[in-house]
Design an enzyme around this catalytic site. Structure first.
Site, PDB file in Angstrom:
ATOM      1  N   ARG A  15       0.358   3.195 -13.315  1.00 25.66           N
ATOM      2  CA  ARG A  15       0.919   2.157 -14.193  1.00 25.66           C
ATOM      3  C   ARG A  15       0.210   0.835 -13.945  1.00 25.66           C
ATOM      4  O   ARG A  15      -0.492   0.674 -12.957  1.00 25.66           O
ATOM      5  CB  ARG A  15       2.407   1.939 -13.867  1.00 25.66           C
ATOM      6  CG  ARG A  15       3.268   3.104 -14.158  1.00 25.66           C
ATOM      7  CD  ARG A  15       4.720   2.785 -13.881  1.00 25.66           C
ATOM      8  NE  ARG A  15       5.093   2.893 -12.490  1.00 25.66           N
ATOM      9  CZ  ARG A  15       5.816   1.973 -11.828  1.00 25.66           C
ATOM     10  NH1 ARG A  15       6.217   0.880 -12.439  1.00 25.66           N
ATOM     11  NH2 ARG A  15       6.138   2.146 -10.556  1.00 25.66           N
ATOM     12  N   ASN A  90      -4.195  -0.616  -4.222  1.00 26.81           N
ATOM     13  CA  ASN A  90      -3.414  -1.317  -5.243  1.00 26.81           C
ATOM     14  C   ASN A  90      -1.921  -1.023  -5.140  1.00 26.81           C
ATOM     15  O   ASN A  90      -1.106  -1.837  -5.562  1.00 26.81           O
ATOM     16  CB  ASN A  90      -3.941  -0.886  -6.630  1.00 26.81           C
ATOM     17  CG  ASN A  90      -2.987  -1.246  -7.738  1.00 26.81           C
ATOM     18  OD1 ASN A  90      -2.919  -2.385  -8.181  1.00 26.81           O
ATOM     19  ND2 ASN A  90      -2.187  -0.270  -8.193  1.00 26.81           N
ATOM     20  N   SER A 142      -2.291 -10.979  -3.550  1.00 26.57           N
ATOM     21  CA  SER A 142      -1.473 -11.671  -4.555  1.00 26.57           C
ATOM     22  C   SER A 142      -1.594 -13.174  -4.354  1.00 26.57           C
ATOM     23  O   SER A 142      -1.815 -13.642  -3.227  1.00 26.57           O
ATOM     24  CB  SER A 142      -0.008 -11.274  -4.391  1.00 26.57           C
ATOM     25  OG  SER A 142       0.805 -12.097  -5.200  1.00 26.57           O
ATOM     26  N   TYR A 150       7.638 -15.590   0.075  1.00 28.50           N
ATOM     27  CA  TYR A 150       8.146 -14.279   0.531  1.00 28.50           C
ATOM     28  C   TYR A 150       7.016 -13.263   0.568  1.00 28.50           C
ATOM     29  O   TYR A 150       7.114 -12.195  -0.011  1.00 28.50           O
ATOM     30  CB  TYR A 150       9.261 -13.763  -0.385  1.00 28.50           C
ATOM     31  CG  TYR A 150      10.151 -14.851  -0.910  1.00 28.50           C
ATOM     32  CD1 TYR A 150      10.860 -15.659  -0.039  1.00 28.50           C
ATOM     33  CD2 TYR A 150      10.285 -15.063  -2.273  1.00 28.50           C
ATOM     34  CE1 TYR A 150      11.669 -16.663  -0.508  1.00 28.50           C
ATOM     35  CE2 TYR A 150      11.098 -16.073  -2.751  1.00 28.50           C
ATOM     36  CZ  TYR A 150      11.778 -16.869  -1.857  1.00 28.50           C
ATOM     37  OH  TYR A 150      12.572 -17.858  -2.328  1.00 28.50           O
ATOM     38  N   LYS A 154       1.338  -9.551   1.666  1.00 31.56           N
ATOM     39  CA  LYS A 154       0.144  -9.897   0.881  1.00 31.56           C
ATOM     40  C   LYS A 154      -0.751 -10.871   1.637  1.00 31.56           C
ATOM     41  O   LYS A 154      -1.972 -10.837   1.483  1.00 31.56           O
ATOM     42  CB  LYS A 154       0.559 -10.477  -0.472  1.00 31.56           C
ATOM     43  CG  LYS A 154       1.219  -9.452  -1.386  1.00 31.56           C
ATOM     44  CD  LYS A 154       0.257  -8.316  -1.720  1.00 31.56           C
ATOM     45  CE  LYS A 154       0.827  -7.357  -2.738  1.00 31.56           C
ATOM     46  NZ  LYS A 154      -0.062  -6.206  -2.978  1.00 31.56           N
TER      47      LYS A 154
HETATM   48  P1  NDP Z   1       3.735  -1.656 -10.884  1.00 37.75           P
HETATM   49  O1  NDP Z   1       5.107  -1.776 -10.318  1.00 37.75           O
HETATM   50  O2  NDP Z   1       3.535  -1.738 -12.345  1.00 37.75           O
HETATM   51  O3  NDP Z   1       3.027  -0.313 -10.330  1.00 37.75           O
HETATM   52  C1  NDP Z   1       3.063  -0.045  -8.955  1.00 37.75           C
HETATM   53  C2  NDP Z   1       2.156   1.129  -8.669  1.00 37.75           C
HETATM   54  O4  NDP Z   1       2.180   1.385  -7.261  1.00 37.75           O
HETATM   55  C3  NDP Z   1       2.614   2.402  -9.350  1.00 37.75           C
HETATM   56  O5  NDP Z   1       1.467   3.165  -9.674  1.00 37.75           O
HETATM   57  C4  NDP Z   1       3.431   3.089  -8.259  1.00 37.75           C
HETATM   58  O6  NDP Z   1       3.500   4.514  -8.408  1.00 37.75           O
HETATM   59  C5  NDP Z   1       2.604   2.735  -7.049  1.00 37.75           C
HETATM   60  N1  NDP Z   1       3.343   2.816  -5.791  1.00 37.75           N
HETATM   61  C6  NDP Z   1       4.483   2.152  -5.436  1.00 37.75           C
HETATM   62  N2  NDP Z   1       4.858   2.514  -4.203  1.00 37.75           N
HETATM   63  C7  NDP Z   1       3.955   3.414  -3.755  1.00 37.75           C
HETATM   64  C8  NDP Z   1       3.800   4.161  -2.565  1.00 37.75           C
HETATM   65  N3  NDP Z   1       4.661   4.083  -1.557  1.00 37.75           N
HETATM   66  N4  NDP Z   1       2.730   5.010  -2.475  1.00 37.75           N
HETATM   67  C9  NDP Z   1       1.849   5.117  -3.483  1.00 37.75           C
HETATM   68  N5  NDP Z   1       1.934   4.457  -4.645  1.00 37.75           N
HETATM   69  C10 NDP Z   1       2.985   3.610  -4.768  1.00 37.75           C
HETATM   70  O7  NDP Z   1       2.878  -2.792 -10.120  1.00 37.75           O
HETATM   71  P2  NDP Z   1       1.712  -3.755 -10.640  1.00 37.75           P
HETATM   72  O8  NDP Z   1       0.735  -3.001 -11.428  1.00 37.75           O
HETATM   73  O9  NDP Z   1       2.335  -4.966 -11.194  1.00 37.75           O
HETATM   74  O10 NDP Z   1       1.091  -4.185  -9.233  1.00 37.75           O
HETATM   75  C11 NDP Z   1      -0.005  -3.504  -8.643  1.00 37.75           C
HETATM   76  C12 NDP Z   1      -0.416  -4.260  -7.390  1.00 37.75           C
HETATM   77  O11 NDP Z   1      -0.730  -5.610  -7.733  1.00 37.75           O
HETATM   78  C13 NDP Z   1       0.704  -4.330  -6.339  1.00 37.75           C
HETATM   79  O12 NDP Z   1       0.136  -4.245  -5.053  1.00 37.75           O
HETATM   80  C14 NDP Z   1       1.280  -5.710  -6.570  1.00 37.75           C
HETATM   81  O13 NDP Z   1       1.917  -6.237  -5.438  1.00 37.75           O
HETATM   82  C15 NDP Z   1       0.037  -6.495  -6.942  1.00 37.75           C
HETATM   83  N6  NDP Z   1       0.334  -7.715  -7.686  1.00 37.75           N
HETATM   84  C16 NDP Z   1       1.002  -7.669  -8.887  1.00 37.75           C
HETATM   85  C17 NDP Z   1       1.270  -8.831  -9.560  1.00 37.75           C
HETATM   86  C18 NDP Z   1       2.003  -8.858 -10.870  1.00 37.75           C
HETATM   87  O14 NDP Z   1       2.326  -9.957 -11.347  1.00 37.75           O
HETATM   88  N7  NDP Z   1       2.283  -7.737 -11.503  1.00 37.75           N
HETATM   89  C19 NDP Z   1       0.867 -10.131  -9.012  1.00 37.75           C
HETATM   90  C20 NDP Z   1       0.148 -10.066  -7.773  1.00 37.75           C
HETATM   91  C21 NDP Z   1      -0.106  -8.888  -7.139  1.00 37.75           C
HETATM   92  P3  NDP Z   1       4.661   5.208  -9.335  1.00 37.75           P
HETATM   93  O15 NDP Z   1       4.273   4.890 -10.763  1.00 37.75           O
HETATM   94  O16 NDP Z   1       4.573   6.652  -9.023  1.00 37.75           O
HETATM   95  O17 NDP Z   1       5.953   4.567  -8.948  1.00 37.75           O
END
Ligand code: NDP
Length: 242
Positions: A15, A90, A142, A150, A154
């Site tokens: 995602r 990621n 991030s 918090y 990151k």
């Molecule tokens: P989403 O919540 O849209 O997607 C998270 C993804 O991480 C999914 O593919 C999920 O898998 C996977 N995931 C969660 N937990 C685990 C785990 N324990 N093991 C393996 N995979 C896992 O997040 P974003 O796309 O928004 O964020 C992606 C990255 O970017 C994150 O690290 C986030 O902290 C960082 N980020 C995001 C920001 C934002 O504004 N969106 C800003 C700054 C940083 P599944 O689909 O199976 O649940």
């Protein structure tokens, strides 16, 4: 042993930002291994769409918070099977809350997934990349890790990036971080309208980021043109913190 394909591993590719990274690296010619933890259908669909567009991709379930599972995954699926050119850490979760109210188990879960999960993947990838004498590791940090909000995990990921960059540079492995600002994904979808508007107001470019904005920076760091960049944090945040 199967044919050794040039491969990019993207954790959390089902995602949001990880999906855009997986699609962009596939377009750049990598075989993409993307992982998920709970949303198998979405991950399989990402892989299927990449293949339908002429690329190569496979989806795997891998909980990055489970260090043993990560080590087993690298041993069984990566080592001696593919050439691991790129690792993108990621996968991430948020449990935002005020420090005074945060429960230990929530803090631990975020550290285990966002920081220790990335560390374990870096360690396992480094074993392979140092032997190959090339590799690119890109950690998704991030803006909150830079500003403080918090954000212990990151901010820790930035420290991990710099330490690993120094340790692995001698073997031609670069390690960098991308620090997104606020990006339109499931993670930010539940923000109340007033909070969203306040964020946009604080962003000089006056919009939230898109997953593609982040994927383009990752693709650059993975490209030959970024070969002399290591230990850096590339902020992709609309000018929010510069
Ligand atoms: P989403 O919540 O849209 O997607 C998270 C993804 O991480 C999914 O593919 C999920 O898998 C996977 N995931 C969660 N937990 C685990 C785990 N324990 N093991 C393996 N995979 C896992 O997040 P974003 O796309 O928004 O964020 C992606 C990255 O970017 C994150 O690290 C986030 O902290 C960082 N980020 C995001 C920001 C934002 O504004 N969106 C800003 C700054 C940083 P599944 O689909 O199976 O649940």
């Amino acid at each position: 042993m199967s044919e050794q394909l040039s491969t990019a591993l993207v954790t959390g590719g089902s995602r949001g930002i990880g999906k855009a990274i997986a699609e962009t690296l596939a377009k750049a010619g990598y075989q993409v291994y993307l992982t998920y933890v709970s949303k198998a259908d979405e991950a399989e669909a990402v892989a299927r769409n990449i293949v339908a567009a002429g690329g190569k991709a496979c989806a795997f379930r891998l909980d990055v918070a489970d260090a043993e599972a990560v080590a087993a995954f690298f041993k069984e699926r990566i080592k001696d099977q593919v050439e691991l050119d790129v690792l993108v850490n990621n996968a991430g979760i948020t449990k935002d809350g005020l420090m005074l109210r945060m429960k230990d188990e929530d803090f631990d879960r975020v550290i285990q997934t966002n920081l220790r999960g990335a560390f374990v993947c870096v360690r396992e990838a480094a074993k392979i990349m140092t032997r190959q004498r090339h590799g690119r590791i890109i950690n998704i940090s991030s803006v909150v890790g830079q500003m403080g909000n918090y954000a212990s995990a990151k901010a820790g990921l930035i420290g991990l990036t710099k330490s690993a960059a120094k340790e692995l540079a001698g073997r031609n492995v670069t390690v960098n971080a991308v620090a997104p600002g606020f990006v339109e994904t499931d993670m930010t979808a539940s923000l109340p309208d007033d909070v969203r508007a306040a964020y946009i107001d604080a962003i000089p470019l006056k919009r939230l980021g898109t997953p593609q904005d982040i994927a383009d920076a990752v693709a650059f760091l993975a490209s030959p043109g970024a070969g002399y960049i290591t230990g850096q944090v590339i902020a992709v945040n609309g000018g929010m913190y510069c």
